[in-house]
Scaffold this motif. Structure first.
Motif, PDB file in Angstrom:
ATOM      1  N   ALA A   1     -44.620  86.074  62.020  1.00 40.96           N
ATOM      2  CA  ALA A   1     -45.845  85.411  61.649  1.00 40.96           C
ATOM      3  C   ALA A   1     -46.477  86.109  60.779  1.00 40.96           C
ATOM      4  O   ALA A   1     -46.139  87.273  60.465  1.00 40.96           O
ATOM      5  CB  ALA A   1     -46.891  85.505  63.164  1.00 40.96           C
ATOM      6  N   ASP A   2     -47.462  85.526  60.137  1.00 40.60           N
ATOM      7  CA  ASP A   2     -48.405  86.057  59.132  1.00 40.60           C
ATOM      8  C   ASP A   2     -49.784  85.378  59.229  1.00 40.60           C
ATOM      9  O   ASP A   2     -49.934  84.444  59.804  1.00 40.60           O
ATOM     10  CB  ASP A   2     -47.660  85.869  57.904  1.00 40.60           C
ATOM     11  CG  ASP A   2     -47.546  84.762  57.231  1.00 40.60           C
ATOM     12  OD1 ASP A   2     -48.451  83.699  57.287  1.00 40.60           O
ATOM     13  OD2 ASP A   2     -46.459  84.335  56.777  1.00 40.60           O
ATOM     14  N   GLY A   3     -50.734  86.090  58.614  1.00 41.51           N
ATOM     15  CA  GLY A   3     -51.922  85.512  58.543  1.00 41.51           C
ATOM     16  C   GLY A   3     -52.925  86.146  57.546  1.00 41.51           C
ATOM     17  O   GLY A   3     -52.505  87.079  56.854  1.00 41.51           O
ATOM     18  N   ARG A   4     -54.009  85.726  57.487  1.00 41.48           N
ATOM     19  CA  ARG A   4     -55.035  86.343  56.357  1.00 41.48           C
ATOM     20  C   ARG A   4     -56.321  86.141  57.224  1.00 41.48           C
ATOM     21  O   ARG A   4     -56.642  85.085  57.891  1.00 41.48           O
ATOM     22  CB  ARG A   4     -55.231  85.469  55.306  1.00 41.48           C
ATOM     23  CG  ARG A   4     -56.159  85.797  54.161  1.00 41.48           C
ATOM     24  CD  ARG A   4     -56.036  85.095  53.048  1.00 41.48           C
ATOM     25  NE  ARG A   4     -54.817  85.944  52.284  1.00 41.48           N
ATOM     26  CZ  ARG A   4     -55.025  85.955  50.896  1.00 41.48           C
ATOM     27  NH1 ARG A   4     -55.873  85.244  50.303  1.00 41.48           N
ATOM     28  NH2 ARG A   4     -54.027  86.527  50.335  1.00 41.48           N
ATOM     29  N   LEU A   5     -57.235  86.969  57.125  1.00 35.22           N
ATOM     30  CA  LEU A   5     -58.687  87.116  57.556  1.00 35.22           C
ATOM     31  C   LEU A   5     -59.577  87.472  56.530  1.00 35.22           C
ATOM     32  O   LEU A   5     -59.412  88.388  55.927  1.00 35.22           O
ATOM     33  CB  LEU A   5     -58.718  88.174  58.696  1.00 35.22           C
ATOM     34  CG  LEU A   5     -60.019  88.271  59.305  1.00 35.22           C
ATOM     35  CD1 LEU A   5     -60.391  87.037  60.434  1.00 35.22           C
ATOM     36  CD2 LEU A   5     -60.301  89.435  60.127  1.00 35.22           C
TER      37      LEU A   5
ATOM     38  N   LEU B   1     -66.377  84.732  59.553  1.00 37.02           N
ATOM     39  CA  LEU B   1     -64.922  85.267  59.314  1.00 37.02           C
ATOM     40  C   LEU B   1     -64.172  83.790  59.372  1.00 37.02           C
ATOM     41  O   LEU B   1     -64.265  83.007  60.141  1.00 37.02           O
ATOM     42  CB  LEU B   1     -64.590  86.116  60.722  1.00 37.02           C
ATOM     43  CG  LEU B   1     -65.252  87.528  60.571  1.00 37.02           C
ATOM     44  CD1 LEU B   1     -65.002  88.190  61.891  1.00 37.02           C
ATOM     45  CD2 LEU B   1     -64.378  88.216  59.688  1.00 37.02           C
ATOM     46  N   VAL B   2     -63.045  84.092  58.453  1.00 30.92           N
ATOM     47  CA  VAL B   2     -62.249  82.654  58.440  1.00 30.92           C
ATOM     48  C   VAL B   2     -60.833  83.150  58.400  1.00 30.92           C
ATOM     49  O   VAL B   2     -60.499  84.295  57.738  1.00 30.92           O
ATOM     50  CB  VAL B   2     -62.291  82.154  57.061  1.00 30.92           C
ATOM     51  CG1 VAL B   2     -61.636  80.789  56.847  1.00 30.92           C
ATOM     52  CG2 VAL B   2     -63.931  81.686  56.824  1.00 30.92           C
ATOM     53  N   THR B   3     -59.989  82.595  59.279  1.00 34.20           N
ATOM     54  CA  THR B   3     -58.666  83.034  59.369  1.00 34.20           C
ATOM     55  C   THR B   3     -57.527  81.842  59.386  1.00 34.20           C
ATOM     56  O   THR B   3     -57.758  80.683  59.486  1.00 34.20           O
ATOM     57  CB  THR B   3     -58.454  83.702  60.556  1.00 34.20           C
ATOM     58  OG1 THR B   3     -57.215  84.229  60.775  1.00 34.20           O
ATOM     59  CG2 THR B   3     -58.468  82.859  61.976  1.00 34.20           C
ATOM     60  N   TYR B   4     -56.347  82.200  58.922  1.00 33.66           N
ATOM     61  CA  TYR B   4     -55.263  81.444  58.647  1.00 33.66           C
ATOM     62  C   TYR B   4     -54.058  82.213  59.203  1.00 33.66           C
ATOM     63  O   TYR B   4     -53.727  83.325  58.879  1.00 33.66           O
ATOM     64  CB  TYR B   4     -54.958  81.121  57.396  1.00 33.66           C
ATOM     65  CG  TYR B   4     -53.591  80.394  56.937  1.00 33.66           C
ATOM     66  CD1 TYR B   4     -53.426  78.966  57.317  1.00 33.66           C
ATOM     67  CD2 TYR B   4     -52.483  80.907  56.685  1.00 33.66           C
ATOM     68  CE1 TYR B   4     -52.345  78.231  57.065  1.00 33.66           C
ATOM     69  CE2 TYR B   4     -51.237  80.653  56.305  1.00 33.66           C
ATOM     70  CZ  TYR B   4     -51.026  79.173  56.749  1.00 33.66           C
ATOM     71  OH  TYR B   4     -49.969  78.614  56.527  1.00 33.66           O
TER      72      TYR B   4
END
Length: 190
Positions: free
Chosen positions: A57-61, A79-82
């Motif tokens: 998995a991966d993500g960005r905050l 806060l915005v996440t993907y």
């Protein structure tokens, strides 16, 4: 040399809170460039989740700050996440997955006492099958969570801990301190 730019105290404190958290060993965090057009001040982290040295998995905050406030945010910080993860096809096709994915976020925020308001987002499930010249591995699935929320207060350590819990849930990691059971039958055993 230009003098350093003075950051608003609220933003500086929020960034310090994000930097203060040490995630579980399977989650690797890295500071990355933040989008510059969404708010006057921004900070971003990317994450990679590893299981047995495989990226699962991966993500960005992204932390946004507008000292003037923003009506849709109901505050000055956002806060915005993907987050995205590969899934087995049967899980990716489950009609309950979007609701479960959303509760991974809200439950993590509540469990870490990361108070918030104005949360919104989407959970997208995808199953892909390759054909023709792209034929190859069997069907593959994934889940993608895009969300944003307004933290209450500017100490964001709890919010980063909750985000790491979201990453772990999305990646299918067992809770900290729990070892996943694997099939370890001796060779030749039925």
């Amino acid at each position: 040399m230009a003098p350093p730019i003075a950051l608003p105290e609220t933003f500086a404190h929020a960034v310090a809170g994000l930097r203060s958290v040490t995630p579980r060993a399977e989650i690797v965090l890295e500071e990355v460039g933040a989008p510059q057009r969404l708010a006057p001040y921004a900070f971003a982290l990317s994450a990679t989740v590893l299981r047995d040295d495989d990226e699962v998995a991966d993500g960005r905050l992204i932390l946004l700050h507008d000292p003037a406030g923003h009506d849709a945010w109901q505050g000055t910080l956002r806060l915005v996440t993907y987050v995205t993860a590969d899934l087995e096809v049967d899980l990716a096709a489950d009609p309950l997955l979007p609701g479960v994915g959303w509760t991974w976020l809200t439950d993590a925020l509540e469990a870490h006492e990361a108070d918030y308001r104005a949360a919104g987002g989407t959970v997208t499930q995808t199953v892909s099958t390759r054909f023709g010249d792209l034929a190859g591995p069997p069907a593959a699935g994934d889940v993608e969570i895009r969300a944003s929320w307004t933290p209450l207060g500017d100490d964001l350590g709890a919010h980063l801990s909750a985000w790491c819990a979201l990453l772990a849930s999305t990646a299918g990691l067992p809770p900290p301190g729990v070892t996943a059971l694997t099939d370890r039958r001796p060779a030749g055993a039925a």
